[in-house]
Design a protein around this motif. Sequence first.
Motif, PDB file in Angstrom:
ATOM      1  N   GLY A  67       0.705  -1.204   0.007  1.00  0.00           N
ATOM      2  CA  GLY A  67       0.083   0.087  -0.148  1.00  0.00           C
ATOM      3  C   GLY A  67       0.696   1.533  -0.024  1.00  0.00           C
ATOM      4  N   GLU A  77      -0.602   8.727   6.936  1.00  0.00           N
ATOM      5  CA  GLU A  77      -1.626   8.266   6.410  1.00  0.00           C
ATOM      6  C   GLU A  77      -1.259   6.799   5.908  1.00  0.00           C
ATOM      7  OE1 GLU A  77      -4.945   8.534   7.585  1.00  0.00           O
ATOM      8  OE2 GLU A  77      -4.511  10.399   8.381  1.00  0.00           O
ATOM      9  N   THR A  79      -2.626   3.183   4.002  1.00  0.00           N
ATOM     10  CA  THR A  79      -3.555   2.558   3.397  1.00  0.00           C
ATOM     11  C   THR A  79      -2.821   1.245   2.682  1.00  0.00           C
ATOM     12  OG1 THR A  79      -4.885   4.591   3.012  1.00  0.00           O
ATOM     13  CG2 THR A  79      -5.562   2.499   1.832  1.00  0.00           C
ATOM     14  N   LYS A  81      -3.390  -2.897   1.332  1.00  0.00           N
ATOM     15  CA  LYS A  81      -3.995  -4.228   0.925  1.00  0.00           C
ATOM     16  C   LYS A  81      -3.573  -5.333   1.530  1.00  0.00           C
ATOM     17  CE  LYS A  81      -6.308  -7.085  -2.865  1.00  0.00           C
ATOM     18  NZ  LYS A  81      -6.576  -7.115  -4.309  1.00  0.00           N
ATOM     19  N   LEU A 109      -8.339  -4.847   4.162  1.00  0.00           N
ATOM     20  CA  LEU A 109      -7.739  -3.514   4.180  1.00  0.00           C
ATOM     21  C   LEU A 109      -7.213  -3.136   5.514  1.00  0.00           C
ATOM     22  CD1 LEU A 109      -7.256  -0.953   2.053  1.00  0.00           C
ATOM     23  CD2 LEU A 109      -9.677  -0.003   3.227  1.00  0.00           C
ATOM     24  N   SER A 111      -5.980   0.366   7.251  1.00  0.00           N
ATOM     25  CA  SER A 111      -5.734   1.772   7.359  1.00  0.00           C
ATOM     26  C   SER A 111      -5.877   2.306   8.533  1.00  0.00           C
ATOM     27  CB  SER A 111      -7.207   2.119   6.504  1.00  0.00           C
ATOM     28  OG  SER A 111      -8.024   2.069   7.111  1.00  0.00           O
ATOM     29  N   ARG A 113      -3.825   5.977  10.885  1.00  0.00           N
ATOM     30  CA  ARG A 113      -2.918   7.168  10.744  1.00  0.00           C
ATOM     31  C   ARG A 113      -1.759   6.850  11.830  1.00  0.00           C
ATOM     32  NH1 ARG A 113      -3.527  12.853   9.942  1.00  0.00           N
ATOM     33  NH2 ARG A 113      -1.930  13.731  11.208  1.00  0.00           N
ATOM     34  N   THR A 124     -10.312  -3.833   7.961  1.00  0.00           N
ATOM     35  CA  THR A 124     -11.486  -4.057   7.477  1.00  0.00           C
ATOM     36  C   THR A 124     -11.640  -5.562   6.802  1.00  0.00           C
ATOM     37  OG1 THR A 124     -11.689  -1.824   7.199  1.00  0.00           O
ATOM     38  CG2 THR A 124     -13.279  -3.186   5.774  1.00  0.00           C
ATOM     39  N   ARG A 129     -15.338  -3.427  10.019  1.00  0.00           N
ATOM     40  CA  ARG A 129     -14.059  -2.609  10.300  1.00  0.00           C
ATOM     41  C   ARG A 129     -13.838  -3.147  11.888  1.00  0.00           C
ATOM     42  NH1 ARG A 129     -13.970   3.486   8.746  1.00  0.00           N
ATOM     43  NH2 ARG A 129     -11.853   3.045   9.004  1.00  0.00           N
TER      44      ARG A 129
END
Length: 138
Positions: A67, A77, A79, A81, A109, A111, A113, A124, A129
Amino acid sequence: MRRLLLPVLALTACAPQAQPVQVWQGSGRVLLRDQSYRLTFTVNDQTHALRGVLENRTSGVKYLVDGTFLPVQGGAEVTAKVTAGDGAKLNASILGFGVSNVALKSDALLSGRVTGNVFDAQLTVNGVRYAVPFIRSP
């Protein structure tokens, strides 16, 4: 001598830099069970590409992580996979009807911070989630 030094300096400036490995430990309640995780990855400083492994330490299963790690004010941040890679596949048939090459593990997923040594992450899985906070390992 000075003419030789300039091209050498120019080439060393273009040489790829070693990417430090980041290791994070986390846990959360995922799919109704408490799970412990270790996230290990590197980040390409030029492209912000993140690549690594998410290990479910409870089950011993390792997942590939691919990602981005985008710098933002005060942190980054993330993100990414999460995939099972070339894990086990289901091949079954009954009376000529069946399935072929169906992965037994779901993709997910990751994701969240990063702020300092804390990664407030969400995992997720199948559209649901789960909070999985991580702490950077020394």
